[in-house]
Design a protein around this motif. Sequence first.
Motif, mmCIF file in Angstrom:
data_model
loop_
_atom_site.group_PDB
_atom_site.id
_atom_site.type_symbol
_atom_site.label_atom_id
_atom_site.label_comp_id
_atom_site.label_asym_id
_atom_site.label_seq_id
_atom_site.Cartn_x
_atom_site.Cartn_y
_atom_site.Cartn_z
ATOM 1 N N TYR A 1 -2.293 -0.912 -3.882
ATOM 2 C CA TYR A 1 -3.224 0.154 -3.549
ATOM 3 C C TYR A 1 -2.426 1.428 -3.313
ATOM 4 C CZ TYR A 1 -6.413 -3.700 -2.293
ATOM 5 O OH TYR A 1 -7.187 -4.833 -2.303
ATOM 6 N N VAL A 2 -3.028 2.569 -3.627
ATOM 7 C CA VAL A 2 -2.454 3.865 -3.272
ATOM 8 C C VAL A 2 -3.553 4.696 -2.632
ATOM 9 C CG1 VAL A 2 -1.312 5.965 -4.061
ATOM 10 C CG2 VAL A 2 -0.800 3.779 -5.186
ATOM 11 N N ILE A 3 -3.277 5.197 -1.433
ATOM 12 C CA ILE A 3 -4.215 6.034 -0.686
ATOM 13 C C ILE A 3 -3.475 7.284 -0.214
ATOM 14 C CG2 ILE A 3 -5.747 4.164 0.016
ATOM 15 C CD1 ILE A 3 -4.225 3.970 2.654
ATOM 16 N N ASP A 4 -4.214 8.223 0.362
ATOM 17 C CA ASP A 4 -3.580 9.471 0.793
ATOM 18 C C ASP A 4 -2.690 9.265 2.007
ATOM 19 O OD1 ASP A 4 -4.796 10.849 -1.231
ATOM 20 O OD2 ASP A 4 -6.073 12.088 0.059
ATOM 21 N N SER A 5 -3.206 8.563 3.025
ATOM 22 C CA SER A 5 -2.465 8.431 4.280
ATOM 23 C C SER A 5 -2.931 7.195 5.035
ATOM 24 C CB SER A 5 -2.665 9.674 5.159
ATOM 25 O OG SER A 5 -3.924 9.637 5.807
ATOM 26 N N ILE A 6 -2.266 6.935 6.131
ATOM 27 C CA ILE A 6 -2.571 5.788 6.980
ATOM 28 C C ILE A 6 -4.016 5.833 7.489
ATOM 29 C CG2 ILE A 6 -1.694 6.950 9.045
ATOM 30 C CD1 ILE A 6 -0.645 4.265 10.025
ATOM 31 N N VAL B 1 0.859 -1.183 0.000
ATOM 32 C CA VAL B 1 0.000 0.000 0.000
ATOM 33 C C VAL B 1 0.895 1.232 0.000
ATOM 34 C CG1 VAL B 1 -1.832 1.276 1.173
ATOM 35 C CG2 VAL B 1 -1.778 -1.236 1.297
ATOM 36 N N GLY B 2 0.744 2.079 -1.002
ATOM 37 C CA GLY B 2 1.500 3.314 -1.081
ATOM 38 C C GLY B 2 0.711 4.479 -0.508
ATOM 39 N N LEU B 3 1.417 5.366 0.184
ATOM 40 C CA LEU B 3 0.795 6.554 0.771
ATOM 41 C C LEU B 3 1.258 7.783 -0.007
ATOM 42 C CD1 LEU B 3 1.224 5.718 4.564
ATOM 43 C CD2 LEU B 3 -0.619 5.067 3.008
ATOM 44 N N ALA B 4 0.341 8.390 -0.733
ATOM 45 C CA ALA B 4 0.715 9.435 -1.674
ATOM 46 C C ALA B 4 0.893 10.805 -1.031
ATOM 47 C CB ALA B 4 -0.335 9.526 -2.786
ATOM 48 N N VAL B 5 0.000 11.178 -0.109
ATOM 49 C CA VAL B 5 -0.040 12.563 0.367
ATOM 50 C C VAL B 5 0.802 12.790 1.611
ATOM 51 C CG1 VAL B 5 -1.575 14.334 1.342
ATOM 52 C CG2 VAL B 5 -2.257 13.063 -0.702
ATOM 53 N N SER B 6 0.804 11.830 2.534
ATOM 54 C CA SER B 6 1.452 12.061 3.831
ATOM 55 C C SER B 6 2.960 11.946 3.792
ATOM 56 C CB SER B 6 0.914 11.059 4.869
ATOM 57 O OG SER B 6 1.344 9.735 4.558
ATOM 58 N N GLY B 7 3.507 11.484 2.683
ATOM 59 C CA GLY B 7 4.919 11.143 2.697
ATOM 60 C C GLY B 7 5.805 11.936 1.764
ATOM 61 N N ASN B 8 6.833 11.264 1.306
ATOM 62 C CA ASN B 8 7.920 11.887 0.576
ATOM 63 C C ASN B 8 7.509 12.401 -0.797
ATOM 64 O OD1 ASN B 8 10.948 12.302 0.286
ATOM 65 N ND2 ASN B 8 10.567 10.957 -1.460
ATOM 66 N N ALA C 1 -3.202 24.047 3.375
ATOM 67 C CA ALA C 1 -3.319 25.421 2.871
ATOM 68 C C ALA C 1 -3.596 25.466 1.371
ATOM 69 C CB ALA C 1 -2.042 26.204 3.184
ATOM 70 N N LEU C 2 -3.364 24.358 0.657
ATOM 71 C CA LEU C 2 -3.645 24.307 -0.775
ATOM 72 C C LEU C 2 -5.149 24.216 -1.019
ATOM 73 C CD1 LEU C 2 -0.966 21.727 -1.999
ATOM 74 C CD2 LEU C 2 -0.801 24.220 -2.038
ATOM 75 N N THR C 3 -5.581 24.771 -2.113
ATOM 76 C CA THR C 3 -6.968 24.580 -2.522
ATOM 77 C C THR C 3 -7.125 23.165 -3.065
ATOM 78 O OG1 THR C 3 -6.606 25.274 -4.806
ATOM 79 C CG2 THR C 3 -7.100 27.011 -3.183
ATOM 80 N N PRO C 4 -8.357 22.629 -3.108
ATOM 81 C CA PRO C 4 -8.549 21.301 -3.713
ATOM 82 C C PRO C 4 -7.992 21.219 -5.126
ATOM 83 C CG PRO C 4 -10.500 21.926 -2.486
ATOM 84 C CD PRO C 4 -9.601 23.130 -2.466
ATOM 85 N N ALA C 5 -8.143 22.281 -5.905
ATOM 86 C CA ALA C 5 -7.620 22.271 -7.278
ATOM 87 C C ALA C 5 -6.095 22.202 -7.291
ATOM 88 C CB ALA C 5 -8.091 23.517 -8.024
ATOM 89 N N GLU C 6 -5.443 22.795 -6.293
ATOM 90 C CA GLU C 6 -3.982 22.735 -6.203
ATOM 91 C C GLU C 6 -3.516 21.369 -5.707
ATOM 92 O OE1 GLU C 6 -2.866 27.396 -5.187
ATOM 93 O OE2 GLU C 6 -3.598 26.070 -3.577
ATOM 94 N N GLN C 7 -4.328 20.732 -4.873
ATOM 95 C CA GLN C 7 -3.962 19.420 -4.343
ATOM 96 C C GLN C 7 -4.000 18.324 -5.402
ATOM 97 O OE1 GLN C 7 -6.670 18.775 -1.098
ATOM 98 N NE2 GLN C 7 -5.441 19.938 0.375
ATOM 99 N N VAL C 8 -4.939 18.435 -6.336
ATOM 100 C CA VAL C 8 -5.181 17.339 -7.277
ATOM 101 C C VAL C 8 -3.929 16.931 -8.057
ATOM 102 C CG1 VAL C 8 -6.383 16.709 -9.411
ATOM 103 C CG2 VAL C 8 -7.667 17.640 -7.488
ATOM 104 N N PRO C 9 -3.223 17.852 -8.735
ATOM 105 C CA PRO C 9 -2.056 17.400 -9.519
ATOM 106 C C PRO C 9 -0.920 16.868 -8.652
ATOM 107 C CG PRO C 9 -2.204 19.800 -9.516
ATOM 108 C CD PRO C 9 -3.475 19.296 -8.922
ATOM 109 N N ARG C 10 -0.739 17.421 -7.458
ATOM 110 C CA ARG C 10 0.314 16.928 -6.566
ATOM 111 C C ARG C 10 -0.001 15.506 -6.101
ATOM 112 N NH1 ARG C 10 3.603 21.003 -3.957
ATOM 113 N NH2 ARG C 10 3.176 23.079 -4.773
#
Length: 277
Positions: free
Chosen positions: A252-257, A210-217, A228-237
């Motif tokens: 699987y890839v999710i945002d965080s634990i 399981v990969g964690l996309a948002v909380s990590g590196n 602090a990012l808007t949802p539109a700014e979060q999407v591409p990152r």
Amino acid sequence: MSYRYTRHYTGPLEAVIFDWAGTVVDFGSFAPTQVLVDAFASIGVPISLAEARVPMGMAKWDHIKTLGQLPDVARRWQDKFGAPMTDADVDRIYAIFMPLQISRVGDYSAMIPGALDTITLLREQGLKIGSCTGYPREVMNALQPVAAAAGFFPDCIVAADDLKAGARPGPWMALANVIELGIKHVAACVKVDDTAVGIHEGLNAGMWTVGLAVSGNEVGLSLAEWQALTPAEQVPRRQRAADKLAQAGAHYVIDSIAELPGVIADIGARLARGEQP
């Protein structure tokens, strides 16, 4: 006449094996990367935080060596010292890095939101909690009390320099958890990590990953910066990070634990149907 015997594991999950920075603690994975930036700066070779993140997940000596081989970093090193980085140079930076990392790891290592609730739920389901890390044992000796004070007590901790065989992307740290925890089958384990090399580790060990996309590196922002990012700014990152982990082979890839319990339930159902990692 020859016979072919294939055994598919269809039992329940037994363990979840977590990485540390960017996975359970240290949203954005700053402790290892910022300290590397400071260590290189101390000898007059500037590197960016983005460059420091490229080899994340490796054992720290290997991380430094790989970082020094990035084309732009190698060019700056050559300009500064008139020769390519050698293993002796890696030793020198490592000797600067280690005291800094030991003294500062706790400053960056707050629990990631949702981590304790998720781990409590997994334990209530009868799962064992393993862990492994790119940190050496000296750093873990400083980090463990900080994590324990926050309520995180994994059943097993394997540091990057604990095993003669080596560290990521090889399977050895994950498999050391299997042995220590007494797990009957590698398919009964889930490896959770925020780096591609950590996903490779789990796959090489024959585990679900399981990969964690948002909380990590891969996104590499603090929690406050991310929020602090808007949802539109979060999407591409988020998408860039998720794509990298998916390309590494994550099941699987999710945002965080915090989102892990739903994934654990799905893996359990897939195992019961006879699916394998």
